[in-house]
Design a protein around this motif. Sequence first.
Motif, PDB file in Angstrom:
ATOM      1  N   GLN A  13       0.829  -1.204   0.000  1.00  0.00           N
ATOM      2  CA  GLN A  13       0.000   0.000   0.000  1.00  0.00           C
ATOM      3  C   GLN A  13       0.865   1.257   0.000  1.00  0.00           C
ATOM      4  N   PRO A  14       0.334   2.349  -0.525  1.00  0.00           N
ATOM      5  CA  PRO A  14       1.074   3.623  -0.465  1.00  0.00           C
ATOM      6  C   PRO A  14       1.484   3.942   0.964  1.00  0.00           C
ATOM      7  N   GLY A  15       2.724   4.399   1.110  1.00  0.00           N
ATOM      8  CA  GLY A  15       3.272   4.686   2.431  1.00  0.00           C
ATOM      9  C   GLY A  15       3.952   3.503   3.077  1.00  0.00           C
ATOM     10  N   GLY A  16       3.812   2.338   2.483  1.00  0.00           N
ATOM     11  CA  GLY A  16       4.404   1.131   3.038  1.00  0.00           C
ATOM     12  C   GLY A  16       5.865   0.966   2.656  1.00  0.00           C
ATOM     13  N   PRO A  88       2.579   5.310  -5.430  1.00  0.00           N
ATOM     14  CA  PRO A  88       2.116   4.590  -6.631  1.00  0.00           C
ATOM     15  C   PRO A  88       3.065   4.733  -7.823  1.00  0.00           C
ATOM     16  N   GLU A  89       3.719   5.865  -7.928  1.00  0.00           N
ATOM     17  CA  GLU A  89       4.647   6.067  -9.051  1.00  0.00           C
ATOM     18  C   GLU A  89       5.932   5.260  -8.925  1.00  0.00           C
ATOM     19  N   ASP A  90       6.125   4.580  -7.804  1.00  0.00           N
ATOM     20  CA  ASP A  90       7.252   3.664  -7.664  1.00  0.00           C
ATOM     21  C   ASP A  90       6.952   2.296  -8.283  1.00  0.00           C
ATOM     22  N   THR A  91       5.714   2.093  -8.707  1.00  0.00           N
ATOM     23  CA  THR A  91       5.342   0.829  -9.323  1.00  0.00           C
ATOM     24  C   THR A  91       6.157   0.593 -10.593  1.00  0.00           C
ATOM     25  N   ALA A  92       6.812  -0.547 -10.653  1.00  0.00           N
ATOM     26  CA  ALA A  92       7.678  -0.873 -11.789  1.00  0.00           C
ATOM     27  C   ALA A  92       8.262  -2.268 -11.580  1.00  0.00           C
ATOM     28  N   VAL A  93       8.926  -2.756 -12.604  1.00  0.00           N
ATOM     29  CA  VAL A  93       9.787  -3.930 -12.445  1.00  0.00           C
ATOM     30  C   VAL A  93      11.167  -3.405 -12.043  1.00  0.00           C
ATOM     31  N   TYR A  94      11.693  -3.958 -10.964  1.00  0.00           N
ATOM     32  CA  TYR A  94      12.979  -3.517 -10.450  1.00  0.00           C
ATOM     33  C   TYR A  94      14.065  -4.532 -10.802  1.00  0.00           C
ATOM     34  N   TYR A  95      15.184  -4.005 -11.286  1.00  0.00           N
ATOM     35  CA  TYR A  95      16.306  -4.825 -11.717  1.00  0.00           C
ATOM     36  C   TYR A  95      17.559  -4.463 -10.933  1.00  0.00           C
ATOM     37  N   GLN A 116      16.583 -10.807 -13.817  1.00  0.00           N
ATOM     38  CA  GLN A 116      15.331 -10.901 -14.567  1.00  0.00           C
ATOM     39  C   GLN A 116      14.295  -9.895 -14.091  1.00  0.00           C
ATOM     40  N   GLY A 117      14.521  -9.301 -12.942  1.00  0.00           N
ATOM     41  CA  GLY A 117      13.597  -8.297 -12.437  1.00  0.00           C
ATOM     42  C   GLY A 117      12.566  -8.857 -11.476  1.00  0.00           C
ATOM     43  N   THR A 118      12.054  -7.984 -10.627  1.00  0.00           N
ATOM     44  CA  THR A 118      10.995  -8.343  -9.696  1.00  0.00           C
ATOM     45  C   THR A 118       9.966  -7.215  -9.675  1.00  0.00           C
ATOM     46  N   GLN A 119       8.691  -7.592  -9.722  1.00  0.00           N
ATOM     47  CA  GLN A 119       7.621  -6.599  -9.829  1.00  0.00           C
ATOM     48  C   GLN A 119       7.320  -5.991  -8.468  1.00  0.00           C
ATOM     49  N   VAL A 120       7.250  -4.675  -8.439  1.00  0.00           N
ATOM     50  CA  VAL A 120       6.801  -3.930  -7.256  1.00  0.00           C
ATOM     51  C   VAL A 120       5.567  -3.137  -7.658  1.00  0.00           C
ATOM     52  N   THR A 121       4.479  -3.354  -6.947  1.00  0.00           N
ATOM     53  CA  THR A 121       3.236  -2.644  -7.214  1.00  0.00           C
ATOM     54  C   THR A 121       2.808  -1.926  -5.945  1.00  0.00           C
ATOM     55  N   VAL A 122       2.631  -0.612  -6.069  1.00  0.00           N
ATOM     56  CA  VAL A 122       2.200   0.202  -4.934  1.00  0.00           C
ATOM     57  C   VAL A 122       0.779   0.673  -5.228  1.00  0.00           C
ATOM     58  N   SER A 123      -0.155   0.137  -4.492  1.00  0.00           N
ATOM     59  CA  SER A 123      -1.564   0.432  -4.760  1.00  0.00           C
ATOM     60  C   SER A 123      -2.389   0.127  -3.527  1.00  0.00           C
ATOM     61  N   SER A 124      -3.469   0.894  -3.365  1.00  0.00           N
ATOM     62  CA  SER A 124      -4.399   0.632  -2.275  1.00  0.00           C
ATOM     63  C   SER A 124      -5.542  -0.261  -2.735  1.00  0.00           C
TER      64      SER A 124
END
Length: 124
Positions: A13-16, A88-95, A116-124
Amino acid sequence: QVHVAESGGGLVQPGGSLRLSCAASGRTVSNYNMGWFRQVPGNEREFVGAITWTGSRTLYTDSVKGRFTISRDNAKNTLYLQMNSLKPEDTAVYYCAATGRIGLRTLPSEYDYWGQGTQVTVSS
């Protein structure tokens, strides 16, 4: 040859907070400067931060300064990205990536080995 593999992504969640890990193996990994990048579909891969092989110096893109922290444990051949106050704008695949070049590098083309990357999703 160096192999790197990211883990720790997920939904938050946002802020987490979330901590990503990057396990490295192969040639003397502790001699490599390391970096974190992220990418959103349709966009170019974006520099997040980098750390020298000793861990003594770090560099961050402005949008994550004060929120993200890069560290490394060379005894465990592991790189970390601690992400706090996520948006939320931090949502991306992180490498994570490794470079044999001297200094803190910010361009994807300057890195030699990628995970290969790991998905990070910031969302409520």
